[in-house]
Enzyme design. Structure first.
Site, PDB file in Angstrom:
ATOM      1  N   GLY A 129       1.062  -1.566  -0.029  1.00  9.19           N
ATOM      2  CA  GLY A 129      -0.202   0.042   0.185  1.00  9.19           C
ATOM      3  C   GLY A 129       1.191   1.045  -0.112  1.00  9.19           C
ATOM      4  N   ASP A 194       3.426  -1.187 -11.331  1.00  5.70           N
ATOM      5  CA  ASP A 194       5.029  -1.839  -9.965  1.00  5.70           C
ATOM      6  C   ASP A 194       5.276  -3.079  -9.758  1.00  5.70           C
ATOM      7  OD1 ASP A 194       7.409  -0.965  -8.193  1.00  5.70           O
ATOM      8  OD2 ASP A 194       6.154  -2.069  -6.489  1.00  5.70           O
ATOM      9  N   CYS A 247      11.752  -3.277  -8.922  1.00  2.93           N
ATOM     10  CA  CYS A 247      12.922  -2.696  -7.726  1.00  2.93           C
ATOM     11  C   CYS A 247      14.394  -3.722  -8.059  1.00  2.93           C
ATOM     12  CB  CYS A 247      12.383  -3.145  -6.372  1.00  2.93           C
ATOM     13  SG  CYS A 247      11.338  -5.020  -6.116  1.00  2.93           S
TER      14      CYS A 247
END
Length: 481
Positions: A129, A194, A247
């Site tokens: 979140g 993402d 990432c």
């Protein structure tokens, strides 16, 4: 990464091959041995950056500004008697503990995207979140965010963080994000993807990140990422903005995914240059305008961010959806009026915006832009539950909810009690509040600590009854002041 964590030699060899000429592999290996700096983001839905800085200074926290996020700071705690996650600032939703690099995708999105009150944004992989709450703050709790999460075990944490931060413009879904392109083509004004990745940039905080690293696993993940970015592209409106981020560091999961999309739709997309996103962004800028963040450059996680504009619409064959029965109905006008009259009389609040729906005895507030999507998606959670109805006839009435006060409490001045630090601790521990002057208060009362509402209670003869949901109770090791 802990100093005992070993980087596979094949990984080091690969990073050596793709490292920019101005960087050294020795510096990369060295920074991977150092602990990751902790960072937080101020939740401006509840407090201004300036006021938060004052509170941080009073706590003895040292904040260093993160250059790409005006609300973000690296944080040093001179003394840490309690975990940062148990601080009053975190429990009250004033801040979010979030790695600095992970603030970049949302910063990139709003570098190019100006939302309106009717904007619809998709966070395709939303849990836990951090980025969903960051988007909500940037949208000032207006418009609509579809927060999607494929992992059922992470939906609960996603909702808890949304609730803690006082967010009311989010609808949660639980799908494989590859469905959105066919289910909702040309629907979203902006999309954040993402993407799930190999996590090569996370070794500084996860000593197990490289345990299962292999080129074959990267190739497999990249195949999924291709499908995800295709779906996101189709779900995007013409002139919409897509942010793709990971990432990880390997080109197969980053630049190559963007090139894959460009090759598929050469006339339909434009890569947007991120060089002006913040001072010194050019240090990690690629030739295409992407940001490929090596951890030694900004002393952060490794990360990748690309901004893509859909310049022309294209067609996609729609898919058949199985939605099930929508469990909400619109309440009667009389009931809606009675609820808002209760809020006005109890809390002197009249500016509640949104669409009111009912499920059994529960009353829910939905964001206005959700209306055309109600028949298009199955939601895990939609809007916020603001009240529950009880009784019948003259004995009927309404009870407010914790979600209502986390979203609206700081805009209410009436019927509010300020707690001491000890009383606030008791509240978070699920205890009733005693030895408090509650004269003149009747029924439900807002409870605040240091000027910010933290929850709801009920005024009884000799105490304030605690209304904190059981799942939010913290038993020990809470903030001291």
């Amino acid at each position: 990464m802990h100093s005992k964590t070993r980087l596979p030699q094949a990984f080091i060899d690969k990073m050596t091959g793709i490292l920019p000429n101005q960087l050294k592999i020795e510096d990369f290996i060295a920074v991977c041995q150092r602990p990751l700096r902790r960072a937080i983001r101020v939740n401006t839905l509840k407090i201004s950056v300036e006021k938060f800085q004052i509170r941080a200074q009073e706590q003895g926290w040292v904040l260093t500004a993160i250059p790409w996020c005006a609300e973000g700071f690296w944080i040093e705690l001179q003394e840490e008697p309690t975990p940062l996650g148990n601080s009053a600032e975190h429990l009250g939703g004033l801040c979010y503990i979030q790695e600095a690099s992970s603030m970049l995708p949302v910063a990139a999105l709003f570098h190019f995207f100006t939302p309106t009150t009717q904007s619809i944004v998709l966070d395709a992989a939303a849990a836990p979140g951090s980025k969903t709450t960051q988007i909500a703050a940037k949208m000032n709790n207006s418009g609509l965010i579809i927060g999607n999460e494929f992992s059922s075990s992470r939906i609960k944490m996603l909702h808890a963080n949304i609730q803690r931060c006082g967010i009311k413009n989010v609808a949660l879904t639980h799908f494989d994000a590859r469905v959105f392109g066919k289910w909702l083509p040309g629907t979203f004004d902006a999309i954040l993807l993402d993407a799930p990745c190999s996590g090569e940039g996370t070794v500084r905080k996860d000593k197990y990140a490289m345990n299962n690293w292999s080129q074959s696993s990267i190739n497999e993940i990249a195949s999924t990422q291709q499908e995800l970015i295709l779906s996101a592209f189709h779900a995007l409106k013409e002139d919409g903005i897509l942010i793709y981020s990971t990432c990880t560091l390997s080109h197969e999961e980053n630049q190559d995914i963007c090139f894959f999309l460009k090759d598929k739709f050469p006339e339909h997309i434009e890569f947007l240059d991120l060089e002006t996103l913040f001072t010194d962004a050019k240090k990690t800028r690629t030739a295409e305008g992407f940001l490929h963040i090596w951890p030694q450059v900004y002393d952060s996680e490794g990360f990748f961010v690309a901004a893509i504009k859909k310049t022309k619409a294209c067609t996609v064959a729609p898919a058949v959806k199985r939605l099930g029965k929508f469990p909400f109905i619109r309440p009667t006008r009389q009931k809606e009026q009675a609820l808002y009259e209760y809020f006005a009389s109890q809390f002197a609040i009249t500016n509640i915006k949104g669409m009111l729906y009912q499920r059994d005895q529960e009353l829910w507030l939905f964001p206005d832009p959700i209306k055309p999507l109600i028949k298009e998606l199955r939601f895990s959670r939609l809007g916020i539950k603001i009240a529950e109805e009880f009784g019948n006839g003259r004995k009927s009435g309404f009870k407010s909810t914790h979600e209502f006060v986390t979203c609206f409490g700081d805009s209410i001045d009436a019927h509010k009690l300020e707690l001491s630090a000890e009383q606030a601790q008791e509240f978070y521990q699920g205890r009733d509040i005693r030895d408090i002057d509650a004269k003149g208060f009747k029924g439900e009362v807002l409870l605040s600590y240091r000027g910010h509402v933290i929850g709801l209670g009920k005024s009884l003869d000799n105490r304030i009854k605690n209304s904190l949901p059981r799942e939010l109770i913290r038993d020990n090791n809470l903030f001291i002041k």
